[in-house]
Every structure is written in C-alpha cells, then in structure tokens.
Write an enzyme that holds these catalytic residues in place. Structure first.
Site, PDB file in Angstrom:
ATOM      1  N   ASN A  41      45.885  63.184  26.133  1.00 54.73           N
ATOM      2  CA  ASN A  41      45.046  63.489  24.980  1.00 54.73           C
ATOM      3  C   ASN A  41      43.773  62.644  25.027  1.00 54.73           C
ATOM      4  OD1 ASN A  41      46.904  65.309  23.783  1.00 54.73           O
ATOM      5  ND2 ASN A  41      48.030  63.621  22.841  1.00 54.73           N
ATOM      6  N   HIS A  79      52.936  70.436  33.142  1.00 47.57           N
ATOM      7  CA  HIS A  79      54.284  69.882  32.920  1.00 47.57           C
ATOM      8  C   HIS A  79      54.233  68.406  33.263  1.00 47.57           C
ATOM      9  CE1 HIS A  79      58.427  69.151  32.686  1.00 47.57           C
ATOM     10  NE2 HIS A  79      58.916  70.213  33.269  1.00 47.57           N
ATOM     11  N   HIS A 105      48.393  73.073  21.108  1.00 49.00           N
ATOM     12  CA  HIS A 105      47.336  73.181  22.122  1.00 49.00           C
ATOM     13  C   HIS A 105      47.015  74.644  22.448  1.00 49.00           C
ATOM     14  CE1 HIS A 105      47.332  68.834  23.056  1.00 49.00           C
ATOM     15  NE2 HIS A 105      48.640  68.910  22.888  1.00 49.00           N
TER      16      HIS A 105
END
Length: 729
Positions: A155, A346, A82
């Site tokens: 995603n 996170h 990413h």
C-alpha cells in the site's frame, strides 16, 4: 563472440521476454475480416436471423447467440477490495548485487532488467467510484523474474488497521457501504466504520495515516509504496535478515487539498488513471527507487515494538532505508480488462531468497489471495492468463479445471512415477529449488496475541507529532469532517477518548469541532475486541515520553521539491494576449519537463497581439483549477480586460489560491489579480522570500518571472498561507 558481448545479447533477450510472451495473445483488428470466436467469417453482424423481415428471430442464429452470450458474461466479479485500479508495464533495474543479503537471482544481477507490471488502486470503493476518495492506495508490483514471479503486494501507507487477519472481514464490512442502504460509496465517513475503529485501539496508528494528506495523493506517480509486512531475505549460506520494503518516488511525495479532491471527483473522477496514462504516453515515465530496511536476526527484539506487528513501522532514523534499485513504468496496457483487470497478485508468490515471517496479518493473507482469485477469475488456472504467466517455464502435475489453456502431453500426472521417467523432477536447493527458512518453532497451539503487540498509541503519537503545522491542521480537519458525518454521538465520544491517548491537543481540537468535551479518561475497557490473551488494564501506562520523538521521514514537508516534471500549468488568456508574455512562460515550463495548457473563454484559437494564432486546449467551461498545479496570467491589454470581466477566470484564480498553488502574472496583468479576493491581502513587495512563502510571482521582466515561477511550482504547495489567507472560491 566475447563472453561480455554474449552476456549483453542474453540480457536484451531477457528484457523482451515478457513482451514477446504476451505478443501471441495480443490481437489487432485493424484491416482484419470479422469472424466468430471459432474463426467462421461473418457476413452480417448487424441483423438477427429472422423468419422474414418482420418475423420471429430464429434459435439457430449461432452468430447472435455467441455475441449475446459473450456480452452477458463480459463482467467478472470485481475485487472485494482494491476494485478500482490502474496498471502499467515497466522494468526494474538493480543497482548492485546483494549476495550477502539474498540469493534471489533478480537481486544479484545488476545487468538484467526485470519486467514488471504494477497496479495502483483505491481500497474501499467499487470499480465505478472516484480516484480521489480519502482512502488507502494499493501499490502492487509483479516481478517477472527468471526464477518465477515475485509479487510485492503493498500500500501507500506502511502500516495497517489490524494485527491479525482474523479481523480483516470485519474491517472491510465496516468500511464498505452500510448493508441496509448501500451508502456511502468509497467513503469511510460513516457510522459503521468509526464504530469499528473506536472499538479497536490497534487501528490508532493507521487511522492517523488515513486522516493525513497521504490518503489523497496528487498522483500515483507521487506516492510512496510499502510492503507493510516484515519479510525475510535468505542468502546462499542460509542466513536470514528481516526486511521492510519501501518504494520512493523520484518526483517526491505530494498530495492535494481535501476540498480540492472533492472538486476533482466531480470534474474528473478518473484523475489518477488519466494522469498515469498521459504521463507514460508522453514519455514522462514514472520512477521509484526500491529500498529496504535490513534488521539482522540478532536485533529482532531490540526495539520497543514488535517487528511482526503490521500496525508498526521501523522508524527510518533507527534503521535507514537502503536504495537497491529503480523501477520505471514505460508502457501502458494494450487492453484494460485483459491486463489490469485480470492481473492476479498474490503475496504468496515469492522466489528463492525471499521468505515470510510469522506476522499474523501476513499469514492470513497467504490464504486470502488464492481464495479470492479462484472465484474472481473462474477457477484454478488463473495463472495461465497471459498477464499472469511467468517468463520462466512452469511444469507440474496439476491438470484440468475451468479455463485450462495449456495442453499437457504424456500419460502421467502424478509423482513419483516410473512410466514417465519420474518427470517433472524435483529440484535441489543448490540448483535453485525453493526451500523455506528453517525457523525453530517450539510453542503451544493457542488463540492469543503477544503482549508485545499491545502498545497501540506511541507510534500514532509519533506520526502526529512528526507532521508540519499545515499537515497537523489537515489531520484535525479530516477527523472533524469524518466524525462529523457519524450520526451516533456515543461513537464520536468514544473516538475523542481514543484521540486523547494519542495527543491531547488533537483531541481538544476535534472535540471542539464536534461540540463535545474531551473525557477525563478514555472509556474502559478500551479494547472492546476482547482479545483471547486478555485486555491491558491500563493503556495510559504505555505512554512513555521516550517514544514521542519526531521522525522527519514521516512528514511530507521534507520530500523532493526540485522538479516540475509533468506538472500541469494553466495559462489564462484571451484575444489580444501578449505573445511574448505567453510564449516565454510556456517554453520555460516545457523546457523543465512541465505541461502548459492555454485556457480561454472559448475553444479553438485566440489571436495574439502580434496577429499570430494560439491554440486553446480548454475553455473555462471544460477546465478547472483543480486539474492544474499552477496558474499564469500573461499580459496584453485586450486579453487582460476580457479576463478581468470573466467571472470564471476570477474564480479559477481564487480557487487556485485557496488550494495553495503557485500563481504568476505579468505586471501588465495585475488588474486581473486585483479583481480576486486574495490580491489585496498579499505583501506589496514580491521579493525572493515572498515567492517562497506565498507562491505568488508578479514581474515586469518576463525572464525573471519565469525563473521565479518555475521555482515556485517546484515547491508544489504553499500550505502555510492556507489558514491566515483563506478566501472564498
């Protein structure tokens, strides 16, 4: 002040809290004097301190040393995956409180707007790669809630390649450029990736998504987002439900053609970044609905797949997605590095009312994110970087370390303590303290995977058979292209064997393109990963006909197609263009929220037939059809004659047709279309039916033309004409 009015004032304050928190850290050098990082005013920033005008540079030049030192350290390690991304600020607004599902505060107050920061990204490429690679897209949302930060890290595809995080380094090593020559960049079409996939049948479902049009979205604003994992909602009674998160774009889910994506990479590798930035700057704020699939704990085992398996979806026909709120992105970052590059997501950042499950991929990611941020952002205090700070207070006994920014007062940094009044104190669950869901655990320590994780093909088959014919053709072409780049024939053959377990027709088409035969049966054992719990003896037995039903939600054919908001229309024109023909379409596009650019043989202005000047946004040298969603050719004798003789204009139209875009022309400009490859193949009568099937509009009545053209643009693409009407471009 009335209670309702007080609440309104509080809401307004809460909405602006994150913006205000960032303001002290935001600098604007306009009109300011130059200083060092310590605030010393600089007299000369252009010349080093020397012993004479031709002498040696002096070591005491602290201004030079500071400037060079900072420059030498401007780049931090890029993300392992990413790395290439784009971000934006916005807000999330709940539709109605959800007390029966969760005690999370931001999901129980429909009056509050929760600030968010979103980062979209590609996965495999480096920071300098193209936006248009065939790849998974990251969709990470940081909610700055009143109870702390909640990061929904997902995603644009609802499943993943692997079931256990133990395999994540292997997956990334396989898809990244091959280590001996660092080739290819941002591409999965190479030997090591497909070698890995061919040996890992659990990747079968995800690879179908990756080879589909979902892997090349039209824009970040037109793609879905998914939490991928199964989470839990916990209500105030301690009751738990399993949850799947979905982001649904209000502009619909749209893609570009693969050939078009490759061209865009050459014309504008920042295509998606620019699209997001320009949309927000123009006020066309991107919007998504947040939806959830809710599965009661009692229904955990009622499906023919495992809820904890991240290679599986919960079909929307079985569990509908319930919209619970809307996210709007309304502000671009002030500084790409300080915000988009330094933002630290996170999956472990959750708030009371949301909790984890035993998904083995999720559990491993809980470790990975912290470890990654430590090295990328310089130490344990990355949470103090402004973009990462929560809007609520944070207090604990953690101290010091690299880049510590907060100055903690007091002599105690431990607990319990009596010298500091035992502060900071722990918070009870009833007062908002986080408490993990008390799931009963009674098991042995093993390295094993549940048998319920062993069906690798039924949902891959469901996905393929749910696609429209054009989408299936694109998947076949994608496999043929990717495996065609694989040099090791045995890897190609092994993949054909796996594809035959998904769909015989798919395998046959790809095998033909590769000059191979479909094997009578796949290579055994299929799972070369050799899981600790053994390898199923016969994967063919898993192919149950009851699992091959279609899911309408999996096809992009059924997406929203009722708007042209933010769509870009190219108007091809030259001197002598009919002003009414041009301006009527331009105004119609603008009224519907679209963008219209005049493209001409040269920049500057063109003179219309009524002697007015019309500004030109792009020339044929700087523009390309792949950067637009539709094309229009207005009338005007001289303009039409110029375009007919302009090879770049004819190529522009041929390429737009090849990529299945809406095309319109004033009847007086029909000779321009006659110079293309495609015009003679089209029906003679352009009825309403023709417009919807072909996406070509030719009309004498300019107002009637504008209505049909707008309707055609809203359809996005006319994929059905792709195969039977192929043209060179």
């Amino acid at each position: 002040m009335k209670k309702k009015e007080l609440k309104s004032v509080q809401i307004e304050q809460i909405t602006n809290e994150k913006v205000n928190a960032l303001r002290p850290h935001t600098a604007d050098a306009a009109g300011q004097e130059m200083t060092t990082d310590q605030g010393v005013k600089i007299n000369d920033d252009q010349n080093s301190l020397r012993s004479g005008d031709r002498g040696a540079t002096l070591l005491e030049d602290f201004i030079l040393r500071e400037k060079i030192m900072h420059f030498d350290h401007e780049r931090i390690p890029e993300r392992v995956v990413h790395a290439r991304g784009s971000g934006a600020h916005g807000v999330f607004k709940l539709y109605k409180p959800l007390p029966d599902l969760t005690k999370a505060g931001f999901l129980n107050d429909a009056l509050i707007e929760t600030p968010v920061f979103v980062r979209f990204s590609t996965v495999a490429g480096s920071r300098g790669s193209t936006d248009l690679a065939r790849d998974v897209r990251g969709f990470a949302v940081k909610f700055y809630t009143q109870e702390g930060n909640f990061d929904l890290v997902g995603n644009n595809m609802p499943v993943f390649f692997i079931q256990d995080a133990m395999k994540f380094p292997d997956l990334v090593h396989a898809v990244k450029p091959e280590p001996h020559n660092e080739i290819p960049q941002a591409a999965s079409a190479h030997d090591t990736f497909w070698d890995f996939i061919s040996l890992m049948p659990e990747s079968a479902h995800m690879i179908m998504w990756l080879m589909s049009d979902r892997a090349i979205p039209r824009s970040y604003r037109m793609m879905e987002g998914f939490g991928v994992h199964t989470f839990r909602f916990i209500n105030s009674k301690g009751e738990s439900n399993f949850i799947k998160f979905h982001w649904k774009p209000l502009l619909g889910v749209h893609s570009v053609a693969w050939d078009e994506a490759q061209n865009i990479s050459g014309k504008d590798p920042d295509f998606h970044r620019r699209d997001l930035w320009d949309a927000i700057e123009s006020g066309a704020f991107p919007e998504w609905e947040l939806g959830v699939q809710v599965i009661p704990e009692a229904d955990e085992f009622k499906f023919d797949f495992d809820l904890l398996d991240s290679t599986k979806i919960v079909p929307e026909e079985l569990v509908p997605v319930q919209p619970i709120g809307k996210m709007t992105l309304n502000r671009n970052p002030d500084n790409f590095f300080a915000e988009t590059e330094q933002v630290a997501f996170h999956i472990g950042n959750i708030v009371p009312g949301i909790d984890f499950t035993n998904d083995p991929l999720l559990q491993g990611r809980l470790f990975s994110y912290t470890d990654t941020q430590l090295i990328r952002l310089g130490g344990p205090n990355f949470h103090e970087i402004p973009i990462n700070r929560p809007i609520c207070p944070s207090h604990n006994n953690q101290r010091d370390g690299f880049m510590r920014q907060r100055i903690d007062k007091g002599r105690t940094s431990y607990g319990p303590n009596s010298l500091g009044n035992n502060d900071p104190i722990q918070v009870s669950e009833t007062d908002g303290g986080f408490k993990s869901y008390q799931e009963r655990i009674d098991a042995r320590k093993v390295r094993a995977r549940s048998e319920s994780f062993r069906d690798h093909f039924s949902q891959a088959r469901l996905f393929f058979r749910s696609q429209s014919e054009p989408e299936k053709n694109h998947i076949i072409d994608a496999f043929s292209f990717e495996l065609g780049k694989v040099k090791t024939v045995s890897v190609r053959q092994r993949m054909i064997g796996l594809l035959s377990l998904i769909d015989k027709g798919l395998a046959a088409e790809v095998a033909f393109a590769l000059g191979l035969q479909v094997p009578q049966e796949a290579e055994k054992p299929i799972n070369k990963s050799i899981p600790a719990d053994g390898d199923p003896s016969d994967y063919e037995s898993i192919q149950v006909e009851g699992k091959t039903k279609k899911s309408e939600a999996l096809s992009m054919k059924n997406t929203i197609k009722d708007t042209i908001k933010s769509r870009k229309v190219a108007i091809l024109a030259a001197d002598g263009v009919d002003a009414t023909s041009l301006k009527t379409i331009m105004e119609a596009v603008l009224v519907e929220g679209g963008i219209a650019h005049v493209i001409a043989p040269k920049l500057g202005q063109i003179k219309a037939s009524d002697k007015t000047n019309i500004s030109v946004e792009e020339s044929f040298l700087t523009a390309s059809s792949v950067l637009y969603d539709a094309v229009y050719v207005p009338g005007g004798k001289n303009s039409v004659a110029t375009l007919e003789a302009e090879a770049n204009a004819i190529h522009f139209l041929n390429e737009a047709f090849k990529h299945c875009k809406a095309i319109a022309a004033d009847l007086g400009a029909s000779q321009v279309l006659e110079a293309t490859y495609f015009f003679h193949k089209l029906p003679q009568e352009f009825s309403e039916k023709t417009v919807l099937e072909e996406g070509i509009v030719i009309e004498k009545d300019i107002k009637a033309l504008s209505k049909k053209f707008i309707k055609a643009i809203a359809q996005h693409r006319f994929w059905e004409r792709e195969k039977p009407r192929q043209v060179p471009a």
